[in-house]
Design a protein around this motif. Structure first.
Motif, short mmCIF file in Angstrom:
data_model
loop_
_atom_site.label_atom_id
_atom_site.label_comp_id
_atom_site.label_asym_id
_atom_site.label_seq_id
_atom_site.Cartn_x
_atom_site.Cartn_y
_atom_site.Cartn_z
N ARG A 50 0.85 -1.20 0.00
CA ARG A 50 0.00 0.00 0.00
C ARG A 50 0.88 1.24 0.00
NH1 ARG A 50 -5.72 -0.88 1.82
NH2 ARG A 50 -5.53 1.35 1.89
N GLY A 51 0.37 2.30 -0.57
CA GLY A 51 1.09 3.56 -0.61
C GLY A 51 0.18 4.71 -0.24
N ARG A 52 0.76 5.89 -0.12
CA ARG A 52 0.00 7.11 0.16
C ARG A 52 0.57 8.21 -0.74
NH1 ARG A 52 -2.88 7.54 5.07
NH2 ARG A 52 -2.62 5.75 6.40
N ALA A 53 -0.30 8.96 -1.36
CA ALA A 53 0.14 10.08 -2.19
C ALA A 53 0.77 11.13 -1.30
CB ALA A 53 -1.04 10.67 -2.96
N GLY A 54 2.00 11.49 -1.58
CA GLY A 54 2.70 12.49 -0.77
C GLY A 54 2.97 12.03 0.65
N ALA A 55 2.87 10.74 0.90
CA ALA A 55 3.10 10.13 2.22
C ALA A 55 2.08 10.58 3.27
CB ALA A 55 4.52 10.39 2.71
N THR A 56 1.07 11.36 2.88
CA THR A 56 0.07 11.80 3.85
C THR A 56 -1.35 11.60 3.35
OG1 THR A 56 0.15 14.05 2.96
CG2 THR A 56 1.59 13.57 4.84
N GLY A 57 -1.52 11.32 2.08
CA GLY A 57 -2.85 11.18 1.50
C GLY A 57 -3.53 9.88 1.89
N ALA A 58 -4.67 9.64 1.28
CA ALA A 58 -5.42 8.41 1.55
C ALA A 58 -4.63 7.21 1.02
CB ALA A 58 -6.78 8.49 0.87
N PRO A 59 -4.63 6.10 1.76
CA PRO A 59 -3.90 4.92 1.29
C PRO A 59 -4.55 4.31 0.05
CG PRO A 59 -5.04 4.45 3.36
CD PRO A 59 -5.26 5.89 3.05
N PHE A 60 -3.71 3.73 -0.81
CA PHE A 60 -4.19 3.05 -2.00
C PHE A 60 -3.33 1.81 -2.23
CE2 PHE A 60 -0.92 5.96 -3.35
CZ PHE A 60 -0.18 5.25 -4.28
N ASN A 61 -3.87 0.82 -2.95
CA ASN A 61 -3.14 -0.40 -3.25
C ASN A 61 -2.17 -0.11 -4.39
OD1 ASN A 61 -4.54 -1.79 -1.31
ND2 ASN A 61 -6.04 -2.61 -2.74
N LEU A 62 -0.89 -0.24 -4.11
CA LEU A 62 0.14 0.04 -5.10
C LEU A 62 0.38 -1.17 -6.01
CD1 LEU A 62 2.29 2.10 -5.98
CD2 LEU A 62 3.83 1.07 -4.33
N GLY A 63 0.36 -2.35 -5.44
CA GLY A 63 0.58 -3.57 -6.21
C GLY A 63 1.02 -4.70 -5.30
N GLU A 64 1.31 -5.85 -5.89
CA GLU A 64 1.73 -7.00 -5.11
C GLU A 64 3.25 -7.16 -5.15
OE1 GLU A 64 -0.41 -10.41 -6.51
OE2 GLU A 64 -2.23 -9.81 -5.44
N MET A 65 3.78 -7.75 -4.08
CA MET A 65 5.21 -8.01 -3.97
C MET A 65 5.39 -9.45 -3.53
SD MET A 65 7.95 -5.98 -1.63
CE MET A 65 8.09 -6.97 -0.17
N THR A 66 6.36 -10.15 -4.11
CA THR A 66 6.65 -11.53 -3.74
C THR A 66 7.47 -11.55 -2.47
OG1 THR A 66 6.65 -12.15 -6.06
CG2 THR A 66 7.68 -13.69 -4.53
N VAL A 67 7.06 -12.38 -1.51
CA VAL A 67 7.80 -12.55 -0.26
C VAL A 67 7.90 -14.04 0.06
CG1 VAL A 67 7.10 -10.33 0.73
CG2 VAL A 67 5.76 -12.35 1.20
N THR A 68 8.91 -14.38 0.84
CA THR A 68 9.07 -15.74 1.34
C THR A 68 9.14 -15.64 2.86
OG1 THR A 68 10.28 -16.35 -0.64
CG2 THR A 68 10.49 -17.82 1.23
N ARG A 69 8.40 -16.52 3.52
CA ARG A 69 8.36 -16.48 4.98
C ARG A 69 8.59 -17.87 5.54
NH1 ARG A 69 1.93 -16.26 6.49
NH2 ARG A 69 1.43 -18.27 5.58
N GLY A 70 9.04 -17.91 6.79
CA GLY A 70 9.24 -19.16 7.49
C GLY A 70 9.30 -18.90 8.99
N SER A 71 8.94 -19.91 9.76
CA SER A 71 9.00 -19.81 11.22
C SER A 71 9.67 -21.06 11.77
CB SER A 71 7.60 -19.69 11.82
OG SER A 71 6.97 -18.51 11.38
N LEU A 72 10.52 -20.88 12.77
CA LEU A 72 11.24 -22.02 13.34
C LEU A 72 11.34 -21.88 14.85
CD1 LEU A 72 14.25 -20.77 14.06
CD2 LEU A 72 14.59 -21.10 11.62
N ARG A 73 11.69 -22.99 15.49
CA ARG A 73 11.89 -22.99 16.95
C ARG A 73 13.25 -23.62 17.23
NH1 ARG A 73 7.53 -25.73 18.87
NH2 ARG A 73 8.64 -27.68 18.61
N LEU A 74 14.07 -22.90 17.97
CA LEU A 74 15.37 -23.43 18.39
C LEU A 74 15.17 -24.51 19.44
CD1 LEU A 74 17.37 -20.08 18.84
CD2 LEU A 74 17.33 -21.60 16.84
N ASP A 75 16.19 -25.32 19.67
CA ASP A 75 16.09 -26.38 20.68
C ASP A 75 15.82 -25.82 22.07
OD1 ASP A 75 16.44 -28.33 18.80
OD2 ASP A 75 18.55 -28.71 19.27
N CYS A 76 16.22 -24.56 22.32
CA CYS A 76 15.97 -23.93 23.62
C CYS A 76 14.52 -23.45 23.76
CB CYS A 76 16.94 -22.79 23.87
SG CYS A 76 16.74 -21.40 22.74
N GLY A 77 13.75 -23.50 22.67
CA GLY A 77 12.34 -23.11 22.72
C GLY A 77 12.03 -21.75 22.12
#
Length: 148
Positions: A50-77
């Motif tokens: 999402r973006g804002r015109a002039g960083a202060t205007g109403a928010p608008f959908n700018l476009g999609e972005m590819t992301v990769t996510r993951g979650s893990l737990r160490l042996d300590c918890g």
């Protein structure tokens, strides 16, 4: 508690925006990776930016972005999450490991060996962009005629 959340927000931002392979390289140069269990193996998807015109205007959908996510737990918890731009599953793993390790006694060495180099590189990149933009700046001025 608020300061801890702000600190985590800052390091997650650095990890997410790091160049491909940079977090893994810094982490591997610093230590042997600890054992962990995947809570959510790295997966690639997209998020709406999402973006804002002039960083202060109403928010608008700018476009999609590819992301990769993951979650893990160490042996300590300790649980770590990694979100990175693009499709790199190894980068998401490295970011999740750093996030988890930053919540342990290894935080000081990780801050010095991983986060501070990333922050310096990001600052240099911002400065280079600012200098490039400043070189194209046009100065306008008005001359006043001698009429009274």
């Amino acid at each position: 508690m608020e300061s801890r959340n702000e600190d985590r927000k800052a390091w997650m931002g650095l990890l997410a925006k790091a160049p491909p392979g940079r977090v893994a390289g810094l982490l591997d140069a610093l230590m042997v990776r600890p054992a962990f269990v995947w809570l959510r193996a790295p997966e690639t998807g997209s998020v709406m930016v999402r973006g804002r015109a002039g960083a202060t205007g109403a928010p608008f959908n700018l476009g999609e972005m590819t992301v990769t996510r993951g979650s893990l737990r160490l042996d300590c918890g300790t649980v770590g999450h990694g979100y990175v731009q693009g499709r790199s599953k190894p980068d998401a793993e490295a970011a999740a490991l750093v996030d988890a390790l930053m919540q342990t006694d290894a935080a000081a060495s990780l801050r010095a060996g991983v986060l501070e180099p990333l922050a310096r590189a990001a600052a240099l990149a911002r400065q280079a962009r600012a200098e490039k933009a400043a070189a194209t700046k046009v100065e306008f001025f008005t001359m006043v005629r001698g009429e009274a």
